[in-house]
Design a protein around this motif. Structure first.
Motif, PDB file in Angstrom:
ATOM      1  N   ARG A  17      28.690  51.992 -73.500  1.00 55.70           N
ATOM      2  CA  ARG A  17      27.725  53.415 -73.549  1.00 55.70           C
ATOM      3  C   ARG A  17      26.600  53.212 -74.482  1.00 55.70           C
ATOM      4  O   ARG A  17      25.591  53.338 -74.220  1.00 55.70           O
ATOM      5  CB  ARG A  17      28.528  54.647 -73.710  1.00 55.70           C
ATOM      6  CG  ARG A  17      27.882  55.823 -73.436  1.00 55.70           C
ATOM      7  CD  ARG A  17      28.681  56.975 -73.837  1.00 55.70           C
ATOM      8  NE  ARG A  17      29.778  57.358 -73.179  1.00 55.70           N
ATOM      9  CZ  ARG A  17      31.160  56.963 -73.625  1.00 55.70           C
ATOM     10  NH1 ARG A  17      31.477  56.625 -74.830  1.00 55.70           N
ATOM     11  NH2 ARG A  17      32.030  57.246 -72.700  1.00 55.70           N
ATOM     12  N   GLU A  18      26.780  52.698 -75.631  1.00 51.61           N
ATOM     13  CA  GLU A  18      26.157  52.527 -76.853  1.00 51.61           C
ATOM     14  C   GLU A  18      24.982  51.470 -76.429  1.00 51.61           C
ATOM     15  O   GLU A  18      23.858  51.754 -76.935  1.00 51.61           O
ATOM     16  CB  GLU A  18      26.795  52.188 -78.046  1.00 51.61           C
ATOM     17  CG  GLU A  18      27.533  53.449 -78.712  1.00 51.61           C
ATOM     18  CD  GLU A  18      26.442  54.598 -78.945  1.00 51.61           C
ATOM     19  OE1 GLU A  18      25.562  54.618 -79.561  1.00 51.61           O
ATOM     20  OE2 GLU A  18      26.637  55.888 -78.484  1.00 51.61           O
ATOM     21  N   GLN A  19      25.487  50.609 -75.799  1.00 53.42           N
ATOM     22  CA  GLN A  19      24.785  49.459 -75.367  1.00 53.42           C
ATOM     23  C   GLN A  19      23.547  49.890 -74.561  1.00 53.42           C
ATOM     24  O   GLN A  19      22.430  49.621 -74.270  1.00 53.42           O
ATOM     25  CB  GLN A  19      25.307  48.307 -74.759  1.00 53.42           C
ATOM     26  CG  GLN A  19      26.329  47.321 -75.792  1.00 53.42           C
ATOM     27  CD  GLN A  19      26.836  46.291 -75.045  1.00 53.42           C
ATOM     28  OE1 GLN A  19      26.714  46.108 -74.026  1.00 53.42           O
ATOM     29  NE2 GLN A  19      27.722  45.645 -75.828  1.00 53.42           N
ATOM     30  N   ILE A  20      23.940  50.625 -73.469  1.00 46.44           N
ATOM     31  CA  ILE A  20      22.861  51.300 -72.413  1.00 46.44           C
ATOM     32  C   ILE A  20      22.370  52.320 -73.140  1.00 46.44           C
ATOM     33  O   ILE A  20      21.072  52.254 -72.949  1.00 46.44           O
ATOM     34  CB  ILE A  20      24.185  51.916 -71.442  1.00 46.44           C
ATOM     35  CG1 ILE A  20      24.560  50.901 -70.606  1.00 46.44           C
ATOM     36  CG2 ILE A  20      22.943  52.783 -70.425  1.00 46.44           C
ATOM     37  CD1 ILE A  20      25.835  51.519 -69.592  1.00 46.44           C
ATOM     38  N   LEU A  21      22.732  53.306 -73.842  1.00 37.46           N
ATOM     39  CA  LEU A  21      21.808  54.281 -74.459  1.00 37.46           C
ATOM     40  C   LEU A  21      20.937  53.810 -75.547  1.00 37.46           C
ATOM     41  O   LEU A  21      19.876  54.448 -75.896  1.00 37.46           O
ATOM     42  CB  LEU A  21      22.770  55.321 -75.145  1.00 37.46           C
ATOM     43  CG  LEU A  21      23.475  56.182 -73.890  1.00 37.46           C
ATOM     44  CD1 LEU A  21      24.473  57.167 -74.754  1.00 37.46           C
ATOM     45  CD2 LEU A  21      22.724  56.980 -72.851  1.00 37.46           C
ATOM     46  N   SER A  22      21.265  52.717 -76.453  1.00 36.26           N
ATOM     47  CA  SER A  22      20.440  51.913 -77.128  1.00 36.26           C
ATOM     48  C   SER A  22      19.321  51.356 -76.483  1.00 36.26           C
ATOM     49  O   SER A  22      18.440  50.868 -77.231  1.00 36.26           O
ATOM     50  CB  SER A  22      21.181  51.289 -78.159  1.00 36.26           C
ATOM     51  OG  SER A  22      21.920  52.220 -78.996  1.00 36.26           O
ATOM     52  N   GLY A  23      19.359  51.031 -75.498  1.00 34.43           N
ATOM     53  CA  GLY A  23      18.315  50.153 -74.634  1.00 34.43           C
ATOM     54  C   GLY A  23      18.513  48.872 -74.325  1.00 34.43           C
ATOM     55  O   GLY A  23      17.815  48.113 -74.053  1.00 34.43           O
TER      56      GLY A  23
END
Length: 458
Positions: A17-23
């Motif tokens: 999730r963090e990898q996705i939301l951080s771009g």
């Protein structure tokens, strides 16, 4: 076991999730395959699928039949109105799992308008992930690395020198730790936590067999006698199901035996000491059969000790801190008895700040919070990690600290792998070459000669 499974899949969901939301993974791009996620993060396919199902429910990913999983092409990531600190760390990591949440919470109490985002990437390709993140314009404010990852970086000009800003904190640390993170006269990483490799034991299993607890002066003979008596077929089915010692073939564990016998992995080191080390391992595992081997999947893989299938294990405080939820006993610390030199390996984690850090002052404030003496004592009490500051005597018994080679403000006769191997790639080469030795199919004499040639580069 159910709690551990739930923790693993929710943790992987958070990482992705963090990898996705951080771009880092953009809309329309593919995630790693299920097989790769299993391998890189050391979890089961069931846990991986639960993680992906959770992200799919949140609308972050779409599964494409026969192709894989992509980030939803229509996903719009809103700009954050608050300041953000991005921390990049390897996964899995006991320090990240158990200490970092407490540090982040303490930081947010002081700076409530700053958001801290953790980007975790598999340890096996951490350097590649870091390089990719920087190329995509997602340079982290802070990196968490192991001492081995630090030694393999080689691009120290890309990271800030830290002694000017943190000299007071560095002065309050064990000097041996700081030296391990110094390159070309500059401190390139602030030590976060550390541990010598030590021997942990289950006092209840010792007591059941009427074996005295290890004393500070116990000998190799005492150890071998105890290990033999602690190796048992407890259910009388003809299969040994409890061993004296769990021993890992990881390069972060077995070299302790060599160090204690006076072999330091340098050209010209004593062949006799190396043969004595290797022969001891073969004797214990294949002749006496009082030691069981584990292949390192993550760290040293100490599950057998946690589930009371072995009475002793070579471990670290970093690894042991990850046992807490599964233990039904309190592990004790025994002095290492394997040779005349009271030496050990040293492992550590450190914080690094890239030279292109988006906000050096804010990141420095995060580190100042993390390394505050009061918080360090709290972390040592609640997580069993050792502090890099010389405050461990406020938490640990003096006898335990001595067994860890910690005396006052000094760490005595403990060696980083980088002290022994000038070329870090040599460690991986030796690991690959030891396969036959670990299976008992190559003698101590034969492999000693081969190891000496590899170390000498001939």
């Amino acid at each position: 076991m159910r709690r551990e499974s739930e923790f693993r899949y929710s943790k992987l969901a958070h990482i992705l999730r963090e990898q996705i939301l951080s771009g880092y993974i953009k809309p329309g791009e593919f995630l790693l395959s299920e097989n790769e996620l299993c391998r890189y993060y050391g979890i089961s396919r069931t846990s991986v699928r639960k993680s992906l199902e959770q992200l799919q429910k949140e609308g972050l990913i779409i599964k494409k039949v026969g192709q894989g999983t992509i980030v939803s092409p229509d996903l719009v990531i809103p700009e954050s109105a608050t300041k953000v600190i991005r921390i990049m760390a390897p996964a899995p990591s006991h320090y990240v799992d158990h200490c970092l949440p407490i540090i982040i919470e303490a930081f947010k109490r002081k700076y409530p308008n700053v958001e801290v985002r953790l980007l975790s990437f598999p340890s096996t390709n951490f350097r590649e992930s870091m390089r990719t993140a920087m190329e995509l314009g997602h340079a982290p404010h802070l990196l968490i690395v192991t001492d081995r990852q630090f030694d393999e970086l080689n691009q120290f000009a890309s990271f800030a020198s830290l002694q000017d800003r943190f000299q007071g904190t560095l002065d309050a640390m064990y000097p041996r730790l700081v030296e391990g993170f110094r390159r070309d006269g500059e401190v390139k990483a602030m030590p976060a936590t550390f541990s010598p490799v030590y021997l942990a034991y289950n006092a209840r299993l010792f007591a059941e067999q009427g074996i005295p607890r290890p004393e500070p002066d116990w000998t190799l003979s005492d150890f071998l006698s105890a290990a033999k008596r602690l190796t048992l077929d407890t259910d009388a089915d003809g299969i040994t199901n409890q061993y004296g010692l769990l021993f890992s073939s990881s390069s972060s564990r077995w070299p302790v035996i060599a160090l204690q016998n006076g072999y330091h992995f340098q050209p010209g080191s004593s062949r006799e000491a190396l043969v004595r080390t290797l022969d001891f391992i073969h004797n214990a595992v294949y002749r006496e059969r009082s030691v069981t081997l584990c292949q390192p999947s993550y760290g040293a893989n100490s599950k057998a000790f946690v589930y009371e299938k072995t009475a002793m294990v070579l471990t670290t405080a970093i690894e042991a801190a990850g046992w807490a939820a599964d233990l039904s006993f309190e592990p004790q610390i025994a002095p290492l008895p394997f040779g005349p030199e009271k030496a050990s390996l040293l492992v550590a984690n450190g914080f690094m700040i890239p030279t292109h850090c988006p906000d050096f002052d804010l990141t420095a404030q995060f580190l100042e919070t993390a390394l505050d003496p009061e918080l360090q004592v709290e972390l040592a009490k609640t997580t069993s990690f050792l502090s890099c500051l010389t405050v461990n005597d406020q938490v640990c018994e003096e006898e335990d600290l001595r067994a860890l080679n910690i005396v006052g403000d000094q760490i005595i006769n403990c060696h980083y792998l980088s002290d022994m191997f000038e070329d870090p790639m040599l460690i991986g080469e030796l690991e690959a070459e030891m396969e036959l030795f670990w299976t008992g199919l190559e003698s101590a004499d034969s492999f000693a000669d081969r190891m000496i040639r590899i170390i000498a580069g001939t």
